[in-house]
Design an enzyme around this catalytic site. Structure first.
Site, short mmCIF file in Angstrom:
data_model
loop_
_atom_site.label_atom_id
_atom_site.label_comp_id
_atom_site.label_asym_id
_atom_site.label_seq_id
_atom_site.Cartn_x
_atom_site.Cartn_y
_atom_site.Cartn_z
N GLU A 161 0.81 -1.22 0.00
CA GLU A 161 0.00 0.00 0.00
C GLU A 161 0.84 1.27 0.00
OE1 GLU A 161 -4.05 0.06 1.40
OE2 GLU A 161 -3.27 1.10 3.16
N LYS A 163 0.63 4.72 0.98
CA LYS A 163 -0.25 5.52 1.87
C LYS A 163 0.61 6.47 2.67
CE LYS A 163 -1.80 2.86 5.66
NZ LYS A 163 -2.79 2.10 6.42
N LYS A 224 -7.82 2.73 -3.50
CA LYS A 224 -8.26 2.59 -2.11
C LYS A 224 -9.04 3.84 -1.75
CE LYS A 224 -7.50 -0.47 1.14
NZ LYS A 224 -6.60 -0.11 2.16
N GLU A 273 -14.53 -5.77 1.19
CA GLU A 273 -13.91 -5.79 2.52
C GLU A 273 -14.93 -6.09 3.61
OE1 GLU A 273 -10.81 -2.91 3.57
OE2 GLU A 273 -12.08 -2.35 5.25
N ASN A 295 -10.52 -7.33 6.94
CA ASN A 295 -9.75 -6.26 7.58
C ASN A 295 -9.61 -6.56 9.07
OD1 ASN A 295 -8.37 -3.97 8.14
ND2 ASN A 295 -9.93 -2.54 7.39
N GLU A 331 -5.96 -8.27 5.64
CA GLU A 331 -5.66 -6.83 5.58
C GLU A 331 -5.32 -6.24 6.95
OE1 GLU A 331 -9.11 -5.73 2.24
OE2 GLU A 331 -9.02 -4.66 4.14
N SER A 332 -4.33 -5.40 6.98
CA SER A 332 -3.97 -4.54 8.13
C SER A 332 -3.26 -5.27 9.27
CB SER A 332 -5.20 -3.85 8.73
OG SER A 332 -5.96 -3.21 7.77
O1 LIG Z 1 -1.27 -0.01 7.29
P1 LIG Z 1 -1.77 -1.38 7.56
O2 LIG Z 1 -2.16 -1.62 8.97
O3 LIG Z 1 -0.83 -2.43 7.03
O4 LIG Z 1 -3.16 -1.54 6.72
C1 LIG Z 1 -3.18 -1.52 5.32
C2 LIG Z 1 -4.64 -1.56 4.85
O5 LIG Z 1 -5.17 -2.79 5.22
C3 LIG Z 1 -5.46 -0.41 5.44
O6 LIG Z 1 -4.89 0.79 5.04
C4 LIG Z 1 -6.93 -0.45 5.07
C5 LIG Z 1 -7.70 -1.55 5.00
N1 LIG Z 1 -8.99 -1.24 4.65
C6 LIG Z 1 -9.06 0.08 4.48
C7 LIG Z 1 -10.13 0.90 4.10
C8 LIG Z 1 -9.91 2.24 3.95
C9 LIG Z 1 -8.65 2.82 4.22
C10 LIG Z 1 -7.57 2.02 4.60
C11 LIG Z 1 -7.77 0.66 4.73
#
Ligand SMILES: O=P(O)(O)OC[C@@H](O)[C@@H](O)c1c[nH]c2ccccc12
Length: 384
Positions: A161, A163, A224, A273, A295, A331-332
């Site tokens: 990502e 970001k 995104k 998601e 997520n 995710e995340s």
């Molecule tokens: O930075 P991380 O914790 O690795 O997460 C990435 C991504 O999953 C996260 O930015 C995200 C997952 N779903 C979203 C929806 C909107 C904005 C952002 C996100």
């Protein structure tokens, strides 16, 4: 999607489902509503066709036909508001503010997005966006790239990502050169990239998406964004996106069905998601979904819990996912090779990673650290 219309002959167009169904009217731009016949005269049992005409009616038209006759639209016409329908589906985010205080950050983001999109639509109506679609670079096969990477490396494919900031962590990287970062991710084996385009909360924008594509990066690109209106899907494609994010905690089923159909028409992949069992069940009940993201971060509270991925894929739900051949993205909150193996053991075939890479001095070189090994770059270009 083409303009939806009911037609006695291919030349007489009547928009459906009529003025009592503002939801679909919202999905289609006002420019697409056909003016010839007063709205009140729509009969729901009439045959459906697209502006292309009856003879050319495609499978999509049949699909659309059943959709507009679906329960949700009937409920709508019987006077339920979008927020009632959403609440019945367990969605807590309200689309239309009934008070001035949002319940949580996600609701605030969505309320702001509603205003932002309505302004953008005034500046550039859907018909104009559609005119620019032909100039967009061809769509690439997002799911194909993930599968190929997984098969090649034996570890979950990486969606890296790009970001700059997030509402939960603030600015993640001061010195932010999105094109350089995207190139580095690709060089070190990312299968796909996720580009944040939300400006207000993530300091992203669509210029980044365009710039990454124009710089010759070949990985398919996920836009995104907080999508609440079909206009955004067309806009994302016109800017070079190959996939878009649809958040089940924000969008009722009717939106997901319409939007995934629109994505298919545009050659875009929809990443659905989810964050809990109910959302996953709703998405599994919708046909044609190829890619689901779980997520680990609750977007309403920002709490991260990697066991969510495992919990959601256990038992019957996991079985359904496998039977349907759906690829799941974890995710995340993934920072270490152990985190990656943990979600891989839960049957995840791809991971979406932002913070743990973007914060490193060299985000590309941080990739082997995340997987515990080098992952190979895919040089084939995946075009849909
Ligand atoms: O930075 P991380 O914790 O690795 O997460 C990435 C991504 O999953 C996260 O930015 C995200 C997952 N779903 C979203 C929806 C909107 C904005 C952002 C996100």
């Amino acid at each position: 999607m083409q303009s939806l219309c009911l037609s006695a002959s291919a030349r007489v167009r009547v928009s459906i489902p009529g003025p009592t169904s503002p939801r679909l009217a919202r999905s289609l731009s006002p420019a697409e509503w056909a003016p010839e016949i007063p709205m009140g005269s729509v009969r729901r049992s009439a045959p459906l066709c697209c502006t292309r005409g009856l003879q050319e009616a495609s499978a999509l038209d049949n699909e659309t036909y059943s959709l507009i006759n679906s329960i949700e639209v009937r409920e709508w016409e019987s006077g339920k508001s979008i927020d009632d329908i959403a609440a019945n589906q367990g969605i807590r985010i309200r689309r239309h503010p009934s008070t001035n205080t949002p319940r949580n950050i996600l609701e605030k983001i969505i309320w702001d997005k509603v205003i932002e999109v309505s302004e953008l639509k005034k500046e550039k109506p859907l018909t104009l966006v559609k005119e620019t679609l032909a100039d967009a670079p061809p769509a690439r096969d997002f799911v194909g790239a993930l599968k190929a990477s997984y098969e090649r490396n034996g570890v979950p494919a990486l969606i890296a990502e790009v970001k700059k900031a997030s509402p939960s962590k603030g600015v993640l990287r001061e010195d932010f050169d999105p094109v350089e970062i995207a190139k580095a991710y690709e060089q070190h084996g990312a299968a796909c990239l996720s580009i944040l385009t939300d400006e207000k909360y993530f300091q992203g924008n669509f210029k980044i998406l365009e710039a990454v594509r124009k710089a010759g990066v070949q990985c398919p690109l996920l836009c995104k964004e907080f999508i609440i209106d079909s206009w955004q899907i067309y806009y994302a494609r016109s800017k070079g996106a190959d996939a878009v994010l649809l958040i089940a905690g924000v969008l009722p089923d009717i939106d997901i069905k319409l939007m995934t159909m629109e994505c298919r028409e545009l050659g875009l992949t929809a990443l659905l998601e989810v964050h809990n069992e109910r959302e996953l069940d709703r998405v599994l009940n919708i046909d044609g979904i190829q890619l689901i993201g779980i997520n680990n971060r609750d977007l309403e509270t920002f709490e991260v819990d990697n066991s969510i991925t495992k919990r959601l894929l256990e038992g019957e739900r996991g079985e359904i996912v496998r039977k349907k051949g759906i690829i799941v993205v974890g995710e995340s909150g993934l920072f270490t090779p152990d985190d990656v193996s943990y979600v891989q053991n839960a049957d995840v075939k791809a991971v979406l990673v932002g913070e743990s890479l973007i914060k490193q001095n060299d985000p590309g070189k941080a990739i082997p650290g995340l997987f515990g090994k080098e992952i190979l770059q895919l040089l084939t270009m995946h075009l849909v």
